[in-house]
Design a protein around this motif. Structure first.
Motif, mmCIF file in Angstrom:
data_model
loop_
_atom_site.group_PDB
_atom_site.id
_atom_site.type_symbol
_atom_site.label_atom_id
_atom_site.label_comp_id
_atom_site.label_asym_id
_atom_site.label_seq_id
_atom_site.Cartn_x
_atom_site.Cartn_y
_atom_site.Cartn_z
ATOM 1 N N GLU A 61 -24.615 26.927 -12.876
ATOM 2 C CA GLU A 61 -25.320 27.978 -12.147
ATOM 3 C C GLU A 61 -26.862 27.664 -12.096
ATOM 4 O O GLU A 61 -27.253 27.790 -13.389
ATOM 5 N N PHE A 62 -27.573 27.723 -11.128
ATOM 6 C CA PHE A 62 -28.836 27.522 -10.898
ATOM 7 C C PHE A 62 -29.446 28.424 -10.235
ATOM 8 O O PHE A 62 -29.333 29.005 -9.265
ATOM 9 N N GLU A 63 -30.856 28.615 -10.444
ATOM 10 C CA GLU A 63 -31.628 29.570 -9.892
ATOM 11 C C GLU A 63 -32.849 28.512 -9.479
ATOM 12 O O GLU A 63 -33.603 28.510 -10.597
ATOM 13 N N VAL A 64 -33.202 28.281 -8.310
ATOM 14 C CA VAL A 64 -34.296 27.496 -7.977
ATOM 15 C C VAL A 64 -35.184 27.967 -6.905
ATOM 16 O O VAL A 64 -34.927 28.657 -6.188
ATOM 17 N N GLU A 65 -36.641 27.403 -7.050
ATOM 18 C CA GLU A 65 -37.535 27.628 -5.824
ATOM 19 C C GLU A 65 -37.629 26.448 -5.019
ATOM 20 O O GLU A 65 -37.757 25.111 -5.787
ATOM 21 N N VAL A 66 -37.579 26.349 -3.914
ATOM 22 C CA VAL A 66 -37.626 25.251 -3.102
ATOM 23 C C VAL A 66 -39.123 24.871 -2.841
ATOM 24 O O VAL A 66 -40.049 25.715 -2.577
ATOM 25 N N LEU A 67 -39.345 23.592 -3.154
ATOM 26 C CA LEU A 67 -40.680 23.181 -3.333
ATOM 27 C C LEU A 67 -40.998 22.142 -1.989
ATOM 28 O O LEU A 67 -41.938 22.300 -1.402
ATOM 29 N N ALA A 68 -39.999 21.445 -1.678
ATOM 30 C CA ALA A 68 -40.117 20.470 -0.503
ATOM 31 C C ALA A 68 -38.821 20.514 0.313
ATOM 32 O O ALA A 68 -37.826 20.868 -0.157
ATOM 33 N N LEU A 69 -38.838 20.197 1.501
ATOM 34 C CA LEU A 69 -37.550 19.884 2.550
ATOM 35 C C LEU A 69 -37.227 18.490 2.700
ATOM 36 O O LEU A 69 -38.098 17.671 2.772
ATOM 37 N N SER A 70 -35.791 18.290 2.665
ATOM 38 C CA SER A 70 -35.553 17.175 3.160
ATOM 39 C C SER A 70 -34.173 17.063 4.045
ATOM 40 O O SER A 70 -33.212 17.888 3.334
ATOM 41 N N GLU A 71 -33.943 16.220 4.886
ATOM 42 C CA GLU A 71 -32.657 16.335 5.431
ATOM 43 C C GLU A 71 -31.825 14.804 5.297
ATOM 44 O O GLU A 71 -30.734 15.022 5.656
ATOM 45 N N GLN A 72 -32.271 14.194 4.432
ATOM 46 C CA GLN A 72 -31.858 12.971 3.986
ATOM 47 C C GLN A 72 -31.474 12.914 2.643
ATOM 48 O O GLN A 72 -32.383 13.344 1.714
ATOM 49 N N ARG A 73 -30.410 12.449 2.252
ATOM 50 C CA ARG A 73 -30.155 12.275 0.732
ATOM 51 C C ARG A 73 -30.741 11.044 0.295
ATOM 52 O O ARG A 73 -30.371 9.998 0.752
ATOM 53 N N GLY A 74 -31.334 11.233 -0.734
ATOM 54 C CA GLY A 74 -32.041 9.957 -1.368
ATOM 55 C C GLY A 74 -31.633 9.782 -2.826
ATOM 56 O O GLY A 74 -30.800 10.515 -3.384
#
Length: 131
Positions: A61-74
């Protein structure tokens, strides 16, 4: 390549490597295992930097803050740069991991699948109280 302004939640969860496929991410979101800002979210919900997510994945279980966006899996290194996990979430996962390691294991090392004839006779003898 410029960074997108908003990304679908299911795509971001897949790109951030919380789920192996987008369909698994969609299933988890629809089952209520992903909360955006404290509320249940839908797979097509637009995600922006600064949003907070609570994710219940098979590996924790994770609680995270979104820092950046990406539509591609890297690569995993790139995926870790997309979010920051809260310290409370890290401490809770570490505590759960320790509790699980200290929990008693009730599996017998010789028992896999059906019992052998010898093992079954020993069990029956034990149940009858003869041994």
């Amino acid at each position: 390549m410029s960074q997108p302004v908003a990304v679908r939640l299911d795509k971001w969860l897949w790109a951030a490597r919380f789920f192996k496929t987008r369909s698994l991410a969609v299933t988890a979101i629809e089952a209520g295992h992903v909360h955006l800002g404290g509320e249940r979210a839908k797979p097509a919900r637009q995600l922006k930097p600064g949003d907070t997510l609570r994710i219940l994945a098979p590996h924790g279980e994770f609680e995270v803050e979104v820092l950046a966006l990406s539509e591609q899996r890297g690569p995993a290194e790139t995926a870790r740069q997309l979010y920051r996990e809260t310290e409370a979430s890290q401490a809770a996962r570490e505590r759960r991991r320790e509790e699980q390691a200290l929990a008693p294991q009730f599996d017998h090392p010789d028992v896999r699948g059906r019992p052998t004839k010898k093992w079954r006779r020993q069990l029956q003898s034990f149940e009858r109280g003869q041994d």
